[in-house]
Design a protein around this motif. Sequence first.
Motif, PDB file in Angstrom:
ATOM      1  N   ASP A   1      33.655  30.731  58.392  1.00 36.79           N
ATOM      2  CA  ASP A   1      32.687  30.732  57.294  1.00 36.79           C
ATOM      3  C   ASP A   1      33.163  31.514  56.073  1.00 36.79           C
ATOM      4  N   ARG A   2      34.074  32.493  56.302  1.00 37.85           N
ATOM      5  CA  ARG A   2      34.500  33.354  55.190  1.00 37.85           C
ATOM      6  C   ARG A   2      35.908  33.853  55.467  1.00 37.85           C
ATOM      7  N   TYR A   3      36.661  34.039  54.380  1.00 40.82           N
ATOM      8  CA  TYR A   3      37.977  34.664  54.445  1.00 40.82           C
ATOM      9  C   TYR A   3      37.937  35.956  53.637  1.00 40.82           C
ATOM     10  N   ASN A   4      38.254  37.078  54.284  1.00 40.26           N
ATOM     11  CA  ASN A   4      38.421  38.367  53.610  1.00 40.26           C
ATOM     12  C   ASN A   4      39.918  38.652  53.592  1.00 40.26           C
ATOM     13  N   LEU A   5      40.548  38.493  52.441  1.00 36.62           N
ATOM     14  CA  LEU A   5      41.997  38.615  52.365  1.00 36.62           C
ATOM     15  C   LEU A   5      42.423  39.731  51.425  1.00 36.62           C
ATOM     16  N   LEU A   6      43.395  40.490  51.860  1.00 38.18           N
ATOM     17  CA  LEU A   6      44.120  41.393  50.982  1.00 38.18           C
ATOM     18  C   LEU A   6      45.500  40.768  50.826  1.00 38.18           C
TER      19      LEU A   6
ATOM     20  N   LYS B   1      39.807  17.959  52.774  1.00 39.05           N
ATOM     21  CA  LYS B   1      39.760  19.112  51.883  1.00 39.05           C
ATOM     22  C   LYS B   1      38.553  19.987  52.231  1.00 39.05           C
ATOM     23  N   ARG B   2      38.726  21.279  52.183  1.00 37.38           N
ATOM     24  CA  ARG B   2      37.618  22.237  52.319  1.00 37.38           C
ATOM     25  C   ARG B   2      37.572  23.043  51.035  1.00 37.38           C
ATOM     26  N   SER B   3      36.409  23.182  50.474  1.00 38.31           N
ATOM     27  CA  SER B   3      36.251  23.958  49.252  1.00 38.31           C
ATOM     28  C   SER B   3      35.835  25.375  49.594  1.00 38.31           C
ATOM     29  N   LEU B   4      36.286  26.288  48.770  1.00 39.95           N
ATOM     30  CA  LEU B   4      35.956  27.703  48.926  1.00 39.95           C
ATOM     31  C   LEU B   4      35.253  28.179  47.663  1.00 39.95           C
ATOM     32  N   ARG B   5      34.347  29.133  47.829  1.00 40.24           N
ATOM     33  CA  ARG B   5      33.664  29.750  46.688  1.00 40.24           C
ATOM     34  C   ARG B   5      34.023  31.227  46.685  1.00 40.24           C
ATOM     35  N   LEU B   6      34.547  31.693  45.556  1.00 37.76           N
ATOM     36  CA  LEU B   6      34.924  33.097  45.439  1.00 37.76           C
ATOM     37  C   LEU B   6      33.673  33.965  45.442  1.00 37.76           C
TER      38      LEU B   6
ATOM     39  N   ALA C   1      45.757  42.169  45.791  1.00 36.19           N
ATOM     40  CA  ALA C   1      44.552  41.493  45.317  1.00 36.19           C
ATOM     41  C   ALA C   1      43.597  41.299  46.495  1.00 36.19           C
ATOM     42  N   LYS C   2      42.342  41.671  46.287  1.00 38.42           N
ATOM     43  CA  LYS C   2      41.297  41.395  47.271  1.00 38.42           C
ATOM     44  C   LYS C   2      40.649  40.080  46.888  1.00 38.42           C
ATOM     45  N   LEU C   3      40.608  39.139  47.848  1.00 43.70           N
ATOM     46  CA  LEU C   3      39.982  37.839  47.642  1.00 43.70           C
ATOM     47  C   LEU C   3      39.054  37.562  48.797  1.00 43.70           C
ATOM     48  N   VAL C   4      37.779  37.450  48.511  1.00 41.31           N
ATOM     49  CA  VAL C   4      36.781  37.139  49.538  1.00 41.31           C
ATOM     50  C   VAL C   4      36.188  35.783  49.172  1.00 41.31           C
TER      51      VAL C   4
ATOM     52  N   ASP D   1      33.926  32.342  50.517  1.00 44.50           N
ATOM     53  CA  ASP D   1      33.033  31.647  51.443  1.00 44.50           C
ATOM     54  C   ASP D   1      33.522  30.212  51.547  1.00 44.50           C
ATOM     55  N   VAL D   2      33.511  29.672  52.762  1.00 42.85           N
ATOM     56  CA  VAL D   2      33.830  28.264  52.959  1.00 42.85           C
ATOM     57  C   VAL D   2      32.579  27.469  52.609  1.00 42.85           C
ATOM     58  N   VAL D   3      32.726  26.483  51.747  1.00 42.45           N
ATOM     59  CA  VAL D   3      31.595  25.686  51.283  1.00 42.45           C
ATOM     60  C   VAL D   3      31.527  24.424  52.129  1.00 42.45           C
ATOM     61  N   ASP D   4      30.354  24.152  52.673  1.00 46.61           N
ATOM     62  CA  ASP D   4      30.175  22.938  53.501  1.00 46.61           C
ATOM     63  C   ASP D   4      30.158  21.692  52.666  1.00 46.61           C
TER      64      ASP D   4
END
Length: 191
Positions: free
Chosen positions: A142-147, A167-172, A183-186, A188-191
């Motif tokens: 559901d979410r990616y918390n990336l450094l 394709k899967r869309s993500l929302r910052l 860089a911190k990038l969080v 959400d995976v968009v359905d």
Amino acid sequence: MARELVYTGFMSLDGVVDSPGGTVEGHRSGGWVMDTEFVPEAFALKGEELADTTALLFGRRSYEAFAPIWRDSEDHAAYKDLPKYVVSTTLAADALLDGWGETTILRSADDVAKLKQTEGGAIFVHGSAELARNLAAADLIDRYNLLVFPVLLGAGKGLFDRSDRDKRSLRLRESATYSNGVAKLVYDVVD
């Protein structure tokens, strides 16, 4: 409502997530996080995650690497009493580490999907690149918390599958950059 499944990890700019602190995977660039100047605020996300985590999910290899260290780590003491899950088709119950709280073996992505339907809060996946790719392919993350670290490694396990798929869309949700280039990038995976 389903529990949120969050992948969290350190990642190189070219998408490698393995061996951030050592040479476990055997490529010559292992330990790449330690080569970046330490700036405390760049790692604040890890402390925030401690407060949000209600369960931990690992692949077998990451469990075997993290469990002996985190069990006795003061920095990870909050994890000791949390439920832990290991996704593995081969791990035997007698191979689970004693003294690190309740640990359950799950055998498939379907088992993870069932876990997401139980009561509780966010489940965090640490490391576990192969597991993360499989869970993403099953649309379970559901979410990616990336450094993201300012380094190109060229070798190592990538977080994302390279096969041709929908394709899967993500929302910052949140982002920040730090003086050391992290860089911190969080997302959400968009359905």
